[in-house]
Design an enzyme around this catalytic site. Structure first.
Site, PDB file in Angstrom:
ATOM      1  N   ARG A 176       0.841  -1.204   0.000  1.00 23.17           N
ATOM      2  CA  ARG A 176       0.000   0.000   0.000  1.00 23.17           C
ATOM      3  C   ARG A 176       0.875   1.253   0.000  1.00 23.17           C
ATOM      4  O   ARG A 176       0.544   2.238  -0.659  1.00 23.17           O
ATOM      5  CB  ARG A 176      -0.956  -0.008   1.187  1.00 23.17           C
ATOM      6  CG  ARG A 176      -2.064  -1.050   1.062  1.00 23.17           C
ATOM      7  CD  ARG A 176      -3.073  -0.961   2.181  1.00 23.17           C
ATOM      8  NE  ARG A 176      -3.863   0.264   2.115  1.00 23.17           N
ATOM      9  CZ  ARG A 176      -4.660   0.683   3.088  1.00 23.17           C
ATOM     10  NH1 ARG A 176      -4.742  -0.008   4.226  1.00 23.17           N
ATOM     11  NH2 ARG A 176      -5.372   1.788   2.952  1.00 23.17           N
ATOM     12  N   CYS A 240      -1.096   5.997   9.136  1.00 20.74           N
ATOM     13  CA  CYS A 240      -1.398   4.695   8.525  1.00 20.74           C
ATOM     14  C   CYS A 240      -2.520   4.923   7.527  1.00 20.74           C
ATOM     15  O   CYS A 240      -2.558   5.934   6.848  1.00 20.74           O
ATOM     16  CB  CYS A 240      -1.767   3.668   9.596  1.00 20.74           C
ATOM     17  SG  CYS A 240      -3.233   4.115  10.566  1.00 20.74           S
TER      18      CYS A 240
END
Length: 299
Positions: A176, A240
């Site tokens: 990611r 995050c």
């Protein structure tokens, strides 16, 4: 105050007293909620905490998927968990404390001084042969008073500046961070200048945190350094996907002896701000400029 407590240490504390308030924060991205698992078996005296409804606010996409809850809402929830001023609080989950860390961070930020994570979570408790109980019991309301701002936070501007002039860690999985895939948020990649430090690297094979020395070595290898003076604010920033597992990284940094600042909006906010640049690839990189949002599904 200590950040972690072992299963054996918690068992001793429950016998010796005063008993801490224990919070079960089982949660997984995309659900289902963990209450059913809680009812099937939890630590004696534990209270279930719903991350989506009690540990997060709800707003526009540009606020991120898990914005911080309003202080009044968090205080009402904490009183519903039975918290009183001066309580010791122990939080746990069944996922390496990836979700329980959110409760740790929120309560610490709201002025609750003694909040600890059960190191290894529910699995560590069971591995010690300690009992679990089923069902759900009513909890007498507490009277805790919360106050905001005990821990440092970043907004998007501060995160961008820190990525350029300091150290900003991206706690998501490497794929990611690189932008190879983005199953949730509308753009793939990372904040330009951010350094990838996946949360899984904070834990050993048993789901317990690495030692303070090992964690410090990990973060120092990524460029994290202690402040030159105690009044300098913080050492490192962290984000995050939506601010949940970033709290886990904040725990690891705290155990390592650093002072982290959390970017609560995290990538889910940044990716919804079309004027914010995006970097891709394995290196921190420079921004590629604004990009068109995809039609990724929001949770």
């Amino acid at each position: 105050m200590r950040t972690l407590i072992s299963a054996a240490g918690l068992a001793e504390l429950l016998v010796a007293g005063p008993a801490p308030r224990i919070l079960d924060v089982r949660w997984k991205l995309g659900g289902p909620p963990g209450r059913a698992e809680f009812r099937r078996g939890h630590l004696p005296g534990a209270v279930y905490v719903d991350l989506d409804t009690e540990l997060a606010g709800h707003g526009e996409p540009a606020d991120g998927r898990h914005p911080l809850p309003a202080l009044a809402d968090l205080q009402a929830a904490a009183r519903g968990w039975g918290l009183d001023d001066g309580d010791t609080v122990v939080v746990y989950d069944d996922l390496g404390n990836m979700s329980a860390a959110r409760a740790w961070w929120l309560l610490r930020n709201a002025g609750v001084r003694d909040v600890r994570l059960l190191d290894g979570g529910l699995a560590a408790w069971r591995a010690e042969g300690l009992p679990v109980v089923a069902g759900e019991e009513p909890v007498p309301a507490g009277s805790v008073t919360l106050a905001p701002g005990s821990l440092p936070t970043l907004d998007a501007d501060a995160a961008a500046a820190l990525a350029e002039d300091g150290v900003l860690l991206d706690a998501r999985a490497a794929e990611r961070y690189r932008g190879d895939t983005e199953p949730i948020d509308p753009r793939a990649g990372h904040i330009p200048g951010a350094i990838n430090a996946p949360t899984g690297g904070n834990l050993d094979a048993n789901g317990r945190f690495l030692s303070a020395a090992a964690l410090r070595a990990r973060f120092e290898a990524l460029g994290v350094r202690a402040r030159s003076a105690p009044g300098d604010g913080f050492d490192v920033g962290v984000y995050c996907g939506s601010g949940v597992t970033a709290a886990h990284e904040a725990v690891a940094l705290t155990v390592a002896g650093f002072t982290p600042a959390l970017y609560p909006g995290s990538w889910s906010q940044w990716a919804n701000l079309p004027d914010r640049p995006v970097a891709t690839g394995a290196e921190p990189g420079a921004g590629t400029g604004a990009s068109r949002p995809s039609h990724a599904r929001r949770h």
